[in-house]
Design an enzyme around this catalytic site. Structure first.
Site, PDB file in Angstrom:
ATOM      1  N   THR A   1       5.347   4.645  -2.220  1.00  0.00           N
ATOM      2  CA  THR A   1       5.112   5.433  -1.008  1.00  0.00           C
ATOM      3  C   THR A   1       5.191   6.940  -1.293  1.00  0.00           C
ATOM      4  O   THR A   1       5.906   7.360  -2.211  1.00  0.00           O
ATOM      5  CB  THR A   1       6.178   5.069   0.054  1.00  0.00           C
ATOM      6  OG1 THR A   1       6.202   6.061   1.075  1.00  0.00           O
ATOM      7  CG2 THR A   1       7.586   4.992  -0.544  1.00  0.00           C
ATOM      8  N   ASP A   2       4.502   7.718  -0.478  1.00  0.00           N
ATOM      9  CA  ASP A   2       4.586   9.180  -0.613  1.00  0.00           C
ATOM     10  C   ASP A   2       5.984   9.692  -0.240  1.00  0.00           C
ATOM     11  O   ASP A   2       6.327  10.837  -0.532  1.00  0.00           O
ATOM     12  CB  ASP A   2       3.515   9.871   0.249  1.00  0.00           C
ATOM     13  CG  ASP A   2       3.631   9.583   1.734  1.00  0.00           C
ATOM     14  OD1 ASP A   2       4.468   8.743   2.134  1.00  0.00           O
ATOM     15  OD2 ASP A   2       2.865  10.196   2.510  1.00  0.00           O
ATOM     16  N   GLU A   3       6.776   8.819   0.407  1.00  0.00           N
ATOM     17  CA  GLU A   3       8.111   9.265   0.844  1.00  0.00           C
ATOM     18  C   GLU A   3       9.026   9.574  -0.342  1.00  0.00           C
ATOM     19  O   GLU A   3      10.046  10.235  -0.172  1.00  0.00           O
ATOM     20  CB  GLU A   3       8.732   8.232   1.792  1.00  0.00           C
ATOM     21  CG  GLU A   3       7.875   8.048   3.031  1.00  0.00           C
ATOM     22  CD  GLU A   3       8.520   7.283   4.172  1.00  0.00           C
ATOM     23  OE1 GLU A   3       9.750   7.289   4.290  1.00  0.00           O
ATOM     24  OE2 GLU A   3       7.762   6.666   4.940  1.00  0.00           O
TER      25      GLU A   3
ATOM     26  N   TYR B   1      15.826   4.377   2.268  1.00  0.00           N
ATOM     27  CA  TYR B   1      14.562   3.687   1.971  1.00  0.00           C
ATOM     28  C   TYR B   1      13.808   4.396   0.849  1.00  0.00           C
ATOM     29  O   TYR B   1      13.466   3.790  -0.172  1.00  0.00           O
ATOM     30  CB  TYR B   1      13.680   3.621   3.238  1.00  0.00           C
ATOM     31  CG  TYR B   1      12.214   3.319   2.939  1.00  0.00           C
ATOM     32  CD1 TYR B   1      11.836   2.081   2.428  1.00  0.00           C
ATOM     33  CD2 TYR B   1      11.222   4.284   3.146  1.00  0.00           C
ATOM     34  CE1 TYR B   1      10.496   1.805   2.124  1.00  0.00           C
ATOM     35  CE2 TYR B   1       9.891   4.018   2.849  1.00  0.00           C
ATOM     36  CZ  TYR B   1       9.535   2.779   2.340  1.00  0.00           C
ATOM     37  OH  TYR B   1       8.219   2.516   2.048  1.00  0.00           O
TER      38      TYR B   1
ATOM     39  N   LYS C   1      12.908   3.206  -3.072  1.00  0.00           N
ATOM     40  CA  LYS C   1      11.532   3.116  -3.588  1.00  0.00           C
ATOM     41  C   LYS C   1      11.381   4.006  -4.830  1.00  0.00           C
ATOM     42  O   LYS C   1      10.714   3.641  -5.796  1.00  0.00           O
ATOM     43  CB  LYS C   1      10.515   3.534  -2.514  1.00  0.00           C
ATOM     44  CG  LYS C   1      10.400   2.610  -1.327  1.00  0.00           C
ATOM     45  CD  LYS C   1       9.885   1.222  -1.668  1.00  0.00           C
ATOM     46  CE  LYS C   1       8.428   1.189  -2.070  1.00  0.00           C
ATOM     47  NZ  LYS C   1       7.957  -0.205  -2.303  1.00  0.00           N
TER      48      LYS C   1
HETATM   49  P1  NAD Z   1       6.503  -4.865   5.806  1.00  0.00           P
HETATM   50  O1  NAD Z   1       7.930  -4.585   6.146  1.00  0.00           O
HETATM   51  O2  NAD Z   1       5.517  -5.049   6.903  1.00  0.00           O
HETATM   52  O3  NAD Z   1       6.425  -6.179   4.876  1.00  0.00           O
HETATM   53  C1  NAD Z   1       7.321  -6.435   3.861  1.00  0.00           C
HETATM   54  C2  NAD Z   1       7.173  -7.897   3.451  1.00  0.00           C
HETATM   55  O4  NAD Z   1       8.045  -8.133   2.339  1.00  0.00           O
HETATM   56  C3  NAD Z   1       7.570  -8.897   4.533  1.00  0.00           C
HETATM   57  O5  NAD Z   1       6.625  -9.930   4.613  1.00  0.00           O
HETATM   58  C4  NAD Z   1       8.919  -9.437   4.056  1.00  0.00           C
HETATM   59  O6  NAD Z   1       9.170 -10.775   4.468  1.00  0.00           O
HETATM   60  C5  NAD Z   1       8.753  -9.345   2.549  1.00  0.00           C
HETATM   61  N1  NAD Z   1      10.043  -9.240   1.856  1.00  0.00           N
HETATM   62  C6  NAD Z   1      11.084  -8.424   2.156  1.00  0.00           C
HETATM   63  N2  NAD Z   1      12.098  -8.641   1.299  1.00  0.00           N
HETATM   64  C7  NAD Z   1      11.678  -9.599   0.423  1.00  0.00           C
HETATM   65  C8  NAD Z   1      12.255 -10.228  -0.700  1.00  0.00           C
HETATM   66  N3  NAD Z   1      13.505  -9.925  -1.088  1.00  0.00           N
HETATM   67  N4  NAD Z   1      11.536 -11.159  -1.369  1.00  0.00           N
HETATM   68  C9  NAD Z   1      10.287 -11.469  -0.978  1.00  0.00           C
HETATM   69  N5  NAD Z   1       9.681 -10.920   0.097  1.00  0.00           N
HETATM   70  C10 NAD Z   1      10.372  -9.986   0.785  1.00  0.00           C
HETATM   71  O7  NAD Z   1       6.077  -3.688   4.830  1.00  0.00           O
HETATM   72  P2  NAD Z   1       4.655  -2.956   4.685  1.00  0.00           P
HETATM   73  O8  NAD Z   1       4.570  -1.877   5.676  1.00  0.00           O
HETATM   74  O9  NAD Z   1       3.581  -3.973   4.588  1.00  0.00           O
HETATM   75  O10 NAD Z   1       4.856  -2.268   3.252  1.00  0.00           O
HETATM   76  C11 NAD Z   1       4.510  -2.967   2.065  1.00  0.00           C
HETATM   77  C12 NAD Z   1       4.796  -2.077   0.877  1.00  0.00           C
HETATM   78  O11 NAD Z   1       4.050  -0.868   0.987  1.00  0.00           O
HETATM   79  C13 NAD Z   1       6.258  -1.660   0.778  1.00  0.00           C
HETATM   80  O12 NAD Z   1       6.637  -1.702  -0.568  1.00  0.00           O
HETATM   81  C14 NAD Z   1       6.281  -0.236   1.305  1.00  0.00           C
HETATM   82  O13 NAD Z   1       7.301   0.505   0.667  1.00  0.00           O
HETATM   83  C15 NAD Z   1       4.898   0.258   0.880  1.00  0.00           C
HETATM   84  N6  NAD Z   1       4.305   1.304   1.734  1.00  0.00           N
HETATM   85  C16 NAD Z   1       4.219   1.147   3.080  1.00  0.00           C
HETATM   86  C17 NAD Z   1       3.596   2.122   3.853  1.00  0.00           C
HETATM   87  C18 NAD Z   1       3.432   1.961   5.348  1.00  0.00           C
HETATM   88  O14 NAD Z   1       2.923   2.868   6.002  1.00  0.00           O
HETATM   89  N7  NAD Z   1       3.796   0.819   5.945  1.00  0.00           N
HETATM   90  C19 NAD Z   1       3.067   3.262   3.237  1.00  0.00           C
HETATM   91  C20 NAD Z   1       3.168   3.396   1.849  1.00  0.00           C
HETATM   92  C21 NAD Z   1       3.782   2.399   1.118  1.00  0.00           C
HETATM   93  P1  TYD Z   2       7.507   5.114  11.108  1.00  0.00           P
HETATM   94  O1  TYD Z   2       6.357   4.356  11.677  1.00  0.00           O
HETATM   95  O2  TYD Z   2       8.865   4.514  11.190  1.00  0.00           O
HETATM   96  O3  TYD Z   2       7.115   5.485   9.605  1.00  0.00           O
HETATM   97  P2  TYD Z   2       7.846   6.505   8.566  1.00  0.00           P
HETATM   98  O4  TYD Z   2       9.206   6.827   9.054  1.00  0.00           O
HETATM   99  O5  TYD Z   2       7.879   5.699   7.316  1.00  0.00           O
HETATM  100  O6  TYD Z   2       6.954   7.701   8.475  1.00  0.00           O
HETATM  101  O7  TYD Z   2       7.572   6.522  11.839  1.00  0.00           O
HETATM  102  C1  TYD Z   2       6.463   7.406  11.843  1.00  0.00           C
HETATM  103  C2  TYD Z   2       6.896   8.686  12.507  1.00  0.00           C
HETATM  104  O8  TYD Z   2       7.159   8.412  13.899  1.00  0.00           O
HETATM  105  C3  TYD Z   2       8.201   9.257  11.964  1.00  0.00           C
HETATM  106  O9  TYD Z   2       8.125  10.672  11.978  1.00  0.00           O
HETATM  107  C4  TYD Z   2       9.264   8.782  12.941  1.00  0.00           C
HETATM  108  C5  TYD Z   2       8.507   8.723  14.249  1.00  0.00           C
HETATM  109  N1  TYD Z   2       8.937   7.701  15.213  1.00  0.00           N
HETATM  110  C6  TYD Z   2       9.157   8.033  16.551  1.00  0.00           C
HETATM  111  O10 TYD Z   2       9.026   9.210  16.956  1.00  0.00           O
HETATM  112  N2  TYD Z   2       9.519   7.040  17.421  1.00  0.00           N
HETATM  113  C7  TYD Z   2       9.698   5.753  17.028  1.00  0.00           C
HETATM  114  O11 TYD Z   2      10.063   4.879  17.864  1.00  0.00           O
HETATM  115  C8  TYD Z   2       9.466   5.413  15.651  1.00  0.00           C
HETATM  116  C9  TYD Z   2       9.638   3.990  15.169  1.00  0.00           C
HETATM  117  C10 TYD Z   2       9.072   6.424  14.784  1.00  0.00           C
END
Ligand code: NAD
Ligand code: TYD
Length: 339
Positions: free
Chosen positions: A125-127, A153, A157
């Site tokens: 992630t970019d985070e 988090y 990562k």
């Molecule tokens: P999500 O929380 O929707 O899904 C995570 C999945 O992983 C779930 O299905 C969960 O059951 C499974 N999981 C959790 N712990 C586990 C374990 N110990 N063993 C096996 N499975 C397990 O997450 P997401 O938003 O789909 O993100 C997926 C990946 O992408 C993550 O690694 C996250 O850091 C990365 N990512 C997410 C975003 C975003 O905007 N959501 C952006 C950049 C990177």
């Molecule tokens: P989120 O979807 O949790 O992603 P991330 O924290 O990984 O960027 O949140 C996106 C942005 O929205 C973040 O700045 C936090 C904000 N946010 C709210 O303002 N209200 C909410 O209820 C949530 C879940 C997030």
């Protein structure tokens, strides 16, 4: 590549990636390993489960024995690791599981891969870069930006990323890492900003906006992220990091107001609530490297993507309602009770 292991494929991005792969590579077999934590939803994979090229395995990436057994049983050409605890607010309340899954789980997969010389891709992630100031719109995260994390988090990562690069240097493991900005689209768990706002607005509930809603995120439609990972898997250089983002910066308040406009709902639902501790101000990705090296570009603009996403939540109400009322956890038992 004939047989790919996708971990965390019952979550948001992993499931979208599975559908992308099954469609783009009809001769490819996909095995999904997912622990089905609160964030995993097997109902999301309902259509994939009907495809003969797809197999679902319930299991935890931190369970070395189970992971080893799966690698012995299957012959994987590549592993794409999406499995993670992914919600920043939960990591602030309970960091430990983040360290366990995100760091130790990644190590278990890395060990299984390096032993067998299997290609490994880490979805990061970019985070990990921390945040950028609001008054410097000229600054972007590049692959050279130092790691500088804010939340448990992002720290977990970042630790996993460092482990991946260490396995490259020390063992010559065949690895790549991608760092993507915030995704949105179908199957996004309704605890994250965009799906939460859509679901709450549709139910006439209050919309919590942290602080003043000025924090900026760089939104990317999930399918564009999947396309990027597919390209990295095919043509990415081993040991390299690729940033993924589409220059779609929006403040949280802009995002919330856009969703309300599409749904025809009132802005009176917005509630400014207590800010997240350590809240990152701005994320912004420079995607030059992946564009120049792999020819990647985002196909969906924010305006199109947010309309499609809102429409998806309108058409798939039972999917998110089952999550909101807790019924989704029964899906696994229902699907597998006779197998
Ligand atoms: P999500 O929380 O929707 O899904 C995570 C999945 O992983 C779930 O299905 C969960 O059951 C499974 N999981 C959790 N712990 C586990 C374990 N110990 N063993 C096996 N499975 C397990 O997450 P997401 O938003 O789909 O993100 C997926 C990946 O992408 C993550 O690694 C996250 O850091 C990365 N990512 C997410 C975003 C975003 O905007 N959501 C952006 C950049 C990177
Ligand atoms: P989120 O979807 O949790 O992603 P991330 O924290 O990984 O960027 O949140 C996106 C942005 O929205 C973040 O700045 C936090 C904000 N946010 C709210 O303002 N209200 C909410 O209820 C949530 C879940 C997030």
């Amino acid at each position: 590549m004939k047989n790919i292991l996708v971990t965390g494929g019952a979550g948001f991005i992993g499931s979208n990636f599975i559908y992308y792969e099954l469609e783009k590579h009809p001769d490819r077999r996909i095995v999904c390993l997912d622990a089905l934590t609160y964030a995993g939803n097997l109902e999301t994979l309902e259509k994939a489960l009907k495809n003969k090229n797809f197999r679902f395995v319930k299991g935890d990436i931190t369970d070395r024995k189970a992971v080893e057994a799966l690698f012995e049983e299957e012959s994987f050409d590549a592993v794409v690791n999406f499995a993670a605890e992914s919600h920043v607010d939960r990591s602030i309340d309970e960091p430990e599981v983040f360290l366990k899954t995100n760091i130790l789980g990644t190590q278990v997969l890395l060990d299984a891969c390096r032993k067998r010389n299997i290609r490994f891709h880490q979805v990061s992630t970019d985070e990990v870069y921390g945040d950028l100031p609001l008054d410097r719109p000229d600054l972007f995260f590049t692959e050279e930006t130092p790691i500088h994390t804010s939340s448990p988090y992002s720290a977990s990562k970042a630790a996993a990323d460092l482990l991946v690069t260490a396995y490259f240097r020390t063992y010559g493991a065949k690895v790549t890492i991608s760092r993507c900005s915030n995704n949105y689209g179908p199957y996004h768990f309704p605890e994250k900003l965009i799906p939460l706002i859509i679901a709450n607005a549709l139910e006439g509930k209050e919309l919590p906006v942290y602080g003043e809603g000025k924090n900026v995120r760089d939104w990317l439609y999930v399918r564009d992220h999947c396309k990027a990972i597919d390209l990295i898997l095919e043509n990415g250089r081993l040991g390299e990091v690729y940033n993924i983002g589409g220059h779609n910066e929006k403040t949280n308040l802009e995002v919330v107001k856009t969703v309300l406009k599409i749904l025809g709902k009132s802005e009176d639902l917005i509630r400014f609530v207590k800010d997240r501790p350590g809240h990152d101000m701005r994320y912004a990705i420079d995607p030059t490297k992946i564009r120049n090296e792999l020819g990647w570009y985002p196909e969906t603009t924010f305006e199109e993507g947010i309309k499609k996403t809102t429409q998806w939540y309108l058409e798939n109400r039972s999917w998110w309602e089952n999550i909101m009322n807790g019924d989704y956890v029964k899906y696994y038992e229902k699907m597998y009770k006779n197998r």
